[in-house]
Design a protein around this motif. Sequence first.
Motif, PDB file in Angstrom:
ATOM      1  N   ARG A  39      -0.962   0.723  -9.781  1.00 11.20           N
ATOM      2  CA  ARG A  39      -0.415   1.739  -8.887  1.00 11.20           C
ATOM      3  C   ARG A  39      -1.282   2.995  -8.863  1.00 11.20           C
ATOM      4  NH1 ARG A  39       4.315  -0.219  -7.257  1.00 11.20           N
ATOM      5  NH2 ARG A  39       5.435  -1.659  -8.635  1.00 11.20           N
ATOM      6  N   ALA A  40      -1.885   3.319  -9.998  1.00 12.19           N
ATOM      7  CA  ALA A  40      -2.818   4.456 -10.031  1.00 12.19           C
ATOM      8  C   ALA A  40      -3.995   4.190  -9.106  1.00 12.19           C
ATOM      9  CB  ALA A  40      -3.306   4.694 -11.460  1.00 12.19           C
ATOM     10  N   GLY A  41      -4.421   2.938  -9.043  1.00 16.69           N
ATOM     11  CA  GLY A  41      -5.502   2.573  -8.133  1.00 16.69           C
ATOM     12  C   GLY A  41      -5.113   2.773  -6.682  1.00 16.69           C
ATOM     13  N   LEU A  42      -3.864   2.472  -6.343  1.00 23.93           N
ATOM     14  CA  LEU A  42      -3.398   2.675  -4.968  1.00 23.93           C
ATOM     15  C   LEU A  42      -3.337   4.167  -4.622  1.00 23.93           C
ATOM     16  CD1 LEU A  42      -0.620  -0.064  -4.954  1.00 23.93           C
ATOM     17  CD2 LEU A  42      -2.695  -0.059  -3.545  1.00 23.93           C
ATOM     18  N   VAL A  43      -3.018   4.990  -5.615  1.00 25.99           N
ATOM     19  CA  VAL A  43      -3.056   6.443  -5.408  1.00 25.99           C
ATOM     20  C   VAL A  43      -4.493   6.894  -5.139  1.00 25.99           C
ATOM     21  CG1 VAL A  43      -2.731   8.695  -6.503  1.00 25.99           C
ATOM     22  CG2 VAL A  43      -0.998   6.911  -6.782  1.00 25.99           C
ATOM     23  N   ALA A  44      -5.432   6.381  -5.939  1.00 28.03           N
ATOM     24  CA  ALA A  44      -6.845   6.734  -5.758  1.00 28.03           C
ATOM     25  C   ALA A  44      -7.323   6.314  -4.373  1.00 28.03           C
ATOM     26  CB  ALA A  44      -7.692   6.059  -6.840  1.00 28.03           C
ATOM     27  N   ARG A  45      -6.917   5.125  -3.933  1.00 25.33           N
ATOM     28  CA  ARG A  45      -7.282   4.664  -2.589  1.00 25.33           C
ATOM     29  C   ARG A  45      -6.734   5.612  -1.530  1.00 25.33           C
ATOM     30  NH1 ARG A  45      -4.795  -0.862  -0.299  1.00 25.33           N
ATOM     31  NH2 ARG A  45      -3.086   0.591   0.167  1.00 25.33           N
ATOM     32  N   GLY A  46      -5.494   6.063  -1.727  1.00 23.37           N
ATOM     33  CA  GLY A  46      -4.909   6.993  -0.779  1.00 23.37           C
ATOM     34  C   GLY A  46      -5.679   8.300  -0.685  1.00 23.37           C
ATOM     35  N   VAL A  47      -6.108   8.812  -1.840  1.00 27.34           N
ATOM     36  CA  VAL A  47      -6.886  10.054  -1.861  1.00 27.34           C
ATOM     37  C   VAL A  47      -8.183   9.890  -1.074  1.00 27.34           C
ATOM     38  CG1 VAL A  47      -8.212  11.612  -3.350  1.00 27.34           C
ATOM     39  CG2 VAL A  47      -5.922  10.878  -4.039  1.00 27.34           C
ATOM     40  N   ILE A  48      -8.880   8.772  -1.301  1.00 25.53           N
ATOM     41  CA  ILE A  48     -10.156   8.539  -0.622  1.00 25.53           C
ATOM     42  C   ILE A  48      -9.962   8.448   0.890  1.00 25.53           C
ATOM     43  CG2 ILE A  48     -12.023   6.868  -0.268  1.00 25.53           C
ATOM     44  CD1 ILE A  48     -12.343   8.544  -2.779  1.00 25.53           C
ATOM     45  N   TYR A  49      -8.955   7.712   1.332  1.00 18.85           N
ATOM     46  CA  TYR A  49      -8.744   7.558   2.774  1.00 18.85           C
ATOM     47  C   TYR A  49      -8.289   8.862   3.429  1.00 18.85           C
ATOM     48  CZ  TYR A  49      -9.635   2.580   3.204  1.00 18.85           C
ATOM     49  OH  TYR A  49     -10.258   1.361   3.245  1.00 18.85           O
ATOM     50  N   LYS A 208      12.126   2.977   7.445  1.00 16.18           N
ATOM     51  CA  LYS A 208      11.621   3.159   8.812  1.00 16.18           C
ATOM     52  C   LYS A 208      10.311   3.947   8.811  1.00 16.18           C
ATOM     53  CE  LYS A 208      16.128   2.972  11.134  1.00 16.18           C
ATOM     54  NZ  LYS A 208      17.143   3.745  11.897  1.00 16.18           N
ATOM     55  N   VAL A 209      10.269   5.001   7.991  1.00 15.36           N
ATOM     56  CA  VAL A 209       9.056   5.828   7.913  1.00 15.36           C
ATOM     57  C   VAL A 209       7.897   5.011   7.356  1.00 15.36           C
ATOM     58  CG1 VAL A 209       7.986   7.817   6.795  1.00 15.36           C
ATOM     59  CG2 VAL A 209      10.320   7.994   7.686  1.00 15.36           C
ATOM     60  N   VAL A 210       8.145   4.279   6.275  1.00 14.38           N
ATOM     61  CA  VAL A 210       7.100   3.460   5.656  1.00 14.38           C
ATOM     62  C   VAL A 210       6.620   2.397   6.637  1.00 14.38           C
ATOM     63  CG1 VAL A 210       6.595   1.800   3.816  1.00 14.38           C
ATOM     64  CG2 VAL A 210       7.901   3.870   3.310  1.00 14.38           C
ATOM     65  N   LYS A 211       7.530   1.835   7.402  1.00 13.21           N
ATOM     66  CA  LYS A 211       7.176   0.810   8.390  1.00 13.21           C
ATOM     67  C   LYS A 211       6.212   1.371   9.433  1.00 13.21           C
ATOM     68  CE  LYS A 211      10.560  -1.722   9.748  1.00 13.21           C
ATOM     69  NZ  LYS A 211      11.791  -2.180  10.462  1.00 13.21           N
ATOM     70  N   VAL A 212       6.511   2.569   9.944  1.00  9.27           N
ATOM     71  CA  VAL A 212       5.635   3.196  10.941  1.00  9.27           C
ATOM     72  C   VAL A 212       4.267   3.512  10.340  1.00  9.27           C
ATOM     73  CG1 VAL A 212       5.285   5.234  12.386  1.00  9.27           C
ATOM     74  CG2 VAL A 212       7.536   4.141  12.307  1.00  9.27           C
ATOM     75  N   PHE A 274      -3.167   5.866   7.018  1.00 15.17           N
ATOM     76  CA  PHE A 274      -3.313   4.803   6.029  1.00 15.17           C
ATOM     77  C   PHE A 274      -3.373   5.394   4.624  1.00 15.17           C
ATOM     78  CE2 PHE A 274      -5.704   1.917   3.293  1.00 15.17           C
ATOM     79  CZ  PHE A 274      -4.902   0.788   3.399  1.00 15.17           C
ATOM     80  N   GLY A 275      -4.015   6.554   4.497  1.00 12.69           N
ATOM     81  CA  GLY A 275      -4.037   7.229   3.198  1.00 12.69           C
ATOM     82  C   GLY A 275      -2.634   7.548   2.729  1.00 12.69           C
ATOM     83  N   ALA A 276      -1.804   8.058   3.652  1.00 15.95           N
ATOM     84  CA  ALA A 276      -0.415   8.368   3.309  1.00 15.95           C
ATOM     85  C   ALA A 276       0.351   7.091   2.965  1.00 15.95           C
ATOM     86  CB  ALA A 276       0.259   9.090   4.471  1.00 15.95           C
ATOM     87  N   TYR A 277       0.087   6.026   3.713  1.00 13.59           N
ATOM     88  CA  TYR A 277       0.757   4.744   3.444  1.00 13.59           C
ATOM     89  C   TYR A 277       0.379   4.201   2.064  1.00 13.59           C
ATOM     90  CZ  TYR A 277       1.694  -0.249   3.533  1.00 13.59           C
ATOM     91  OH  TYR A 277       2.112  -1.505   3.200  1.00 13.59           O
ATOM     92  N   SER A 278      -0.847   4.460   1.630  1.00 13.78           N
ATOM     93  CA  SER A 278      -1.282   4.002   0.308  1.00 13.78           C
ATOM     94  C   SER A 278      -0.411   4.588  -0.793  1.00 13.78           C
ATOM     95  CB  SER A 278      -2.748   4.384   0.066  1.00 13.78           C
ATOM     96  OG  SER A 278      -3.610   3.652   0.907  1.00 13.78           O
ATOM     97  N   PHE A 279       0.038   5.831  -0.617  1.00 16.98           N
ATOM     98  CA  PHE A 279       0.937   6.436  -1.596  1.00 16.98           C
ATOM     99  C   PHE A 279       2.291   5.723  -1.609  1.00 16.98           C
ATOM    100  CE2 PHE A 279      -1.719  10.332  -0.601  1.00 16.98           C
ATOM    101  CZ  PHE A 279      -2.498  10.195  -1.742  1.00 16.98           C
ATOM    102  N   CYS A 280       2.713   5.257  -0.425  1.00 18.66           N
ATOM    103  CA  CYS A 280       3.950   4.470  -0.353  1.00 18.66           C
ATOM    104  C   CYS A 280       3.776   3.156  -1.111  1.00 18.66           C
ATOM    105  CB  CYS A 280       4.318   4.187   1.101  1.00 18.66           C
ATOM    106  SG  CYS A 280       4.668   5.660   2.095  1.00 18.66           S
ATOM    107  N   GLU A 281       2.607   2.534  -0.963  1.00 17.66           N
ATOM    108  CA  GLU A 281       2.342   1.301  -1.705  1.00 17.66           C
ATOM    109  C   GLU A 281       2.316   1.574  -3.208  1.00 17.66           C
ATOM    110  OE1 GLU A 281      -0.953  -1.122  -0.583  1.00 17.66           O
ATOM    111  OE2 GLU A 281       0.155  -1.953   1.110  1.00 17.66           O
ATOM    112  N   ALA A 282       1.775   2.722  -3.584  1.00 13.94           N
ATOM    113  CA  ALA A 282       1.736   3.060  -5.010  1.00 13.94           C
ATOM    114  C   ALA A 282       3.147   3.127  -5.591  1.00 13.94           C
ATOM    115  CB  ALA A 282       1.021   4.394  -5.216  1.00 13.94           C
ATOM    116  N   ARG A 283       4.107   3.486  -4.756  1.00 16.70           N
ATOM    117  CA  ARG A 283       5.502   3.577  -5.212  1.00 16.70           C
ATOM    118  C   ARG A 283       6.236   2.243  -5.111  1.00 16.70           C
ATOM    119  NH1 ARG A 283       9.835   2.854  -6.445  1.00 16.70           N
ATOM    120  NH2 ARG A 283      11.670   4.210  -6.482  1.00 16.70           N
ATOM    121  N   TRP A 284       6.033   1.501  -4.017  1.00 14.95           N
ATOM    122  CA  TRP A 284       6.888   0.346  -3.764  1.00 14.95           C
ATOM    123  C   TRP A 284       6.163  -1.005  -3.677  1.00 14.95           C
ATOM    124  CZ3 TRP A 284       8.160   4.795  -0.577  1.00 14.95           C
ATOM    125  CH2 TRP A 284       9.326   5.459  -0.990  1.00 14.95           C
TER     126      TRP A 284
END
Length: 294
Positions: A39-49, A208-212, A274-284
């Motif tokens: 999950r930390a990796g998904l956060v890092a991906r979000g930061v980069i994007y 709904k937000v995560v889906k969009v 997509f960067g913002a969505y990566s943070f959602c992936e880091a959580r769920w």
Amino acid sequence: MAANVAGNDAKQAGRQAAHEGKRQGHKVASSKWFHRFSRAGLVARGVIYLLVGWLALQIAFGDNGEQADKTGAMQTIAEKPGGTVMLWLVVIGFFGLAAWRFSEAAFGQPVADGDKATKRLASFGRGIFYTAGFIGMLSFVLGQGGKSSNEQSQSWSAKAMGEPGGRWLVLLVGLGFVAWGVGNIVGAVRRKFLKKLKTNEMSPTVEKVVKVLGIVGRASRGLVFGSVGAFLVNAAVQFDPKKAKGLDGTLREFAQTPAGPWLLVAVAIGVLIFGAYSFCEARWRKVEAAGSAH
């Protein structure tokens, strides 16, 4: 006879060792610390994007400072207070992404049919992709790298084309990126990514937000990397490595279309999403190894 017995014993010992190694590997991939690492990796991906999207927006509005790619993002981080610490956290995060994807390749994805060879192969390919990102970032932090994605793409293409059959390798890699990009777009439109998320832990509004975010962000990433692949295919067809483009060059090409910089603005916003969505992936995101208790 004795030699046959010894040979059979050695094979049996080898199988037992392999089985034990796989069991221990699955145990590691099923541990909570490994899940947090992923999950930390998904956060890092979000930061980069987020940084790449921001840099692309600046380019669209006439600021050609940093490259809109991982190198530019790393440079941006390095210039901030505490940048060195942040850089190392991002590097470690990308190592976590690679390790997570390789664990999926070894044990399967935690989704329906996640043990299928095609899904394992897809995870292995993503593991290679993130490993390349990790190595590039590590080289940057150690002061041994810093080439833009365009330079890297053209340099690799030139080296590959200099070898027998290398032109076909470049073509295959390009087609692979195109297929990956199209797959991302189709998967986004069909909302396949929701199967990989713990939607049962989301409220209806959050879902709904995560889906969009997922639809727009993943489709945008698919468009960008599909375009990177198209430039590689073009380089192979024309046998000219200078035709290859990395992430930065591809993003800049969007500004050269009849739509002008506004297409780049739209794509850049998609990358930011997509960067913002990566943070959602880091959580769920489901990061457990297949067969683990969820």
